[in-house]
Design a protein around this motif. Sequence first.
Motif, PDB file in Angstrom:
ATOM      1  N   LEU A  18      -3.513  -2.502  -9.126  1.00 45.23           N
ATOM      2  CA  LEU A  18      -2.123  -2.279  -8.746  1.00 45.23           C
ATOM      3  C   LEU A  18      -1.191  -2.388  -9.953  1.00 45.23           C
ATOM      4  CD1 LEU A  18      -2.025  -4.264  -5.392  1.00 45.23           C
ATOM      5  CD2 LEU A  18      -2.102  -1.790  -5.694  1.00 45.23           C
TER       6      LEU A  18
ATOM      7  N   ARG B 209       1.561   0.198 -11.206  1.00 45.23           N
ATOM      8  CA  ARG B 209       2.971  -0.169 -11.124  1.00 45.23           C
ATOM      9  C   ARG B 209       3.642  -0.308 -12.485  1.00 45.23           C
ATOM     10  NH1 ARG B 209       2.109  -4.409  -8.740  1.00 45.23           N
ATOM     11  NH2 ARG B 209       2.372  -3.746  -6.583  1.00 45.23           N
TER      12      ARG B 209
ATOM     13  N   ARG C 141       9.822   1.977  -2.038  1.00 46.94           N
ATOM     14  CA  ARG C 141       8.539   1.774  -2.707  1.00 46.94           C
ATOM     15  C   ARG C 141       7.449   1.448  -1.690  1.00 46.94           C
ATOM     16  NH1 ARG C 141      10.055  -1.929  -8.027  1.00 46.94           N
ATOM     17  NH2 ARG C 141      11.540  -0.468  -8.961  1.00 46.94           N
ATOM     18  N   THR C 142       7.789   0.637  -0.711  1.00 52.78           N
ATOM     19  CA  THR C 142       6.834   0.311   0.344  1.00 52.78           C
ATOM     20  C   THR C 142       6.411   1.573   1.079  1.00 52.78           C
ATOM     21  OG1 THR C 142       7.753  -1.903   0.658  1.00 52.78           O
ATOM     22  CG2 THR C 142       6.498  -0.969   2.490  1.00 52.78           C
TER      23      THR C 142
ATOM     24  N   TRP D 191       3.884   3.447  -1.039  1.00 55.13           N
ATOM     25  CA  TRP D 191       2.549   2.855  -1.021  1.00 55.13           C
ATOM     26  C   TRP D 191       1.813   3.178   0.275  1.00 55.13           C
ATOM     27  CZ3 TRP D 191       0.181   1.405  -5.162  1.00 55.13           C
ATOM     28  CH2 TRP D 191       0.865   0.796  -6.224  1.00 55.13           C
TER      29      TRP D 191
ATOM     30  N   LEU E 145      -3.292  -2.308  -0.012  1.00 56.11           N
ATOM     31  CA  LEU E 145      -1.925  -1.899   0.252  1.00 56.11           C
ATOM     32  C   LEU E 145      -1.030  -3.097   0.569  1.00 56.11           C
ATOM     33  CD1 LEU E 145      -2.588   1.354   2.279  1.00 56.11           C
ATOM     34  CD2 LEU E 145      -1.502   1.186   0.040  1.00 56.11           C
TER      35      LEU E 145
ATOM     36  N   ALA F 185      -0.013  -4.520  -2.627  1.00 51.91           N
ATOM     37  CA  ALA F 185       1.010  -3.672  -3.239  1.00 51.91           C
ATOM     38  C   ALA F 185       2.378  -3.944  -2.627  1.00 51.91           C
ATOM     39  CB  ALA F 185       0.639  -2.203  -3.075  1.00 51.91           C
TER      40      ALA F 185
END
Length: 258
Positions: free
Chosen positions: A25, A29, A78-79, A82, A121, A124
């Motif tokens: 991740l 990122r 952003r969520t 992902w 996830l 993340a």
Amino acid sequence: MAEAISDRQVVAVLRPFVRGCGPMLDALRESDPFGLRERGKSELDDVEPSLRDKLLDGLTSVKVPGTAAWASMTVEERTHWWIHRVGRFTALVTSVPGLGGALADRLPIQDTLGAAAQGLLLCAIAGEHGVLDVGDRVRLIAWVLFDRDVDPVVAAGKHAGHDVSEEDASTEQLTEELDESKKKHGKVTIKASLGTLWRLGRSLLGIVEELEKRPRGRFYHRAIGMLPVVGMAGDYLGERSGLKRVAKRADAWFAGKR
């Protein structure tokens, strides 16, 4: 009847898992994972300056980790990325065993890969919410996927009997392909990411009974998944549905558990 799996057993499996998710991740990122900036600079050296600037601006406006556009996105955006972008990819990988229909469903392949994708996830999403502590991420995964409210002390690995050296060794094995890819290619390749996802899934076999509790698709997704060949489509849709449920449960955890 098999003996119930304890919270300590769950934590012993999830701590290396969470630590193994981190490097993959972080590569997405914190770096330029798709080489947009560096590739753009090198391949546009001979282009007229004003046009080159416009093209580079276009590249950095793409909403992927490592770009300026990503840095300007909200936590919710952003969520969403992902779950709906990376989630589609992991759901597709997870659904591949569905090509075998009911035969594959009798094996733990589906649940191990599915749980690994969901756990990845969740890590993340946790990162986007500023939750970086391994113990907190363990508690998040345990609550969302297995409906367990693990004691913070246990999740932190501070209980009696926790073997730090064993945890370190397990984490090193999980991230071995990532490390080799960085040494050889200077970055994490897709092949290394897929290999790591498979390793992450296998690491969950120690709590395979718990994996059956994870959020999954509707009954009709599972029905289609029992059929040869087209089972892949049913499993894919089921994993996508499961990921949406994971996201909703994660929201509830962040709202009430922090």
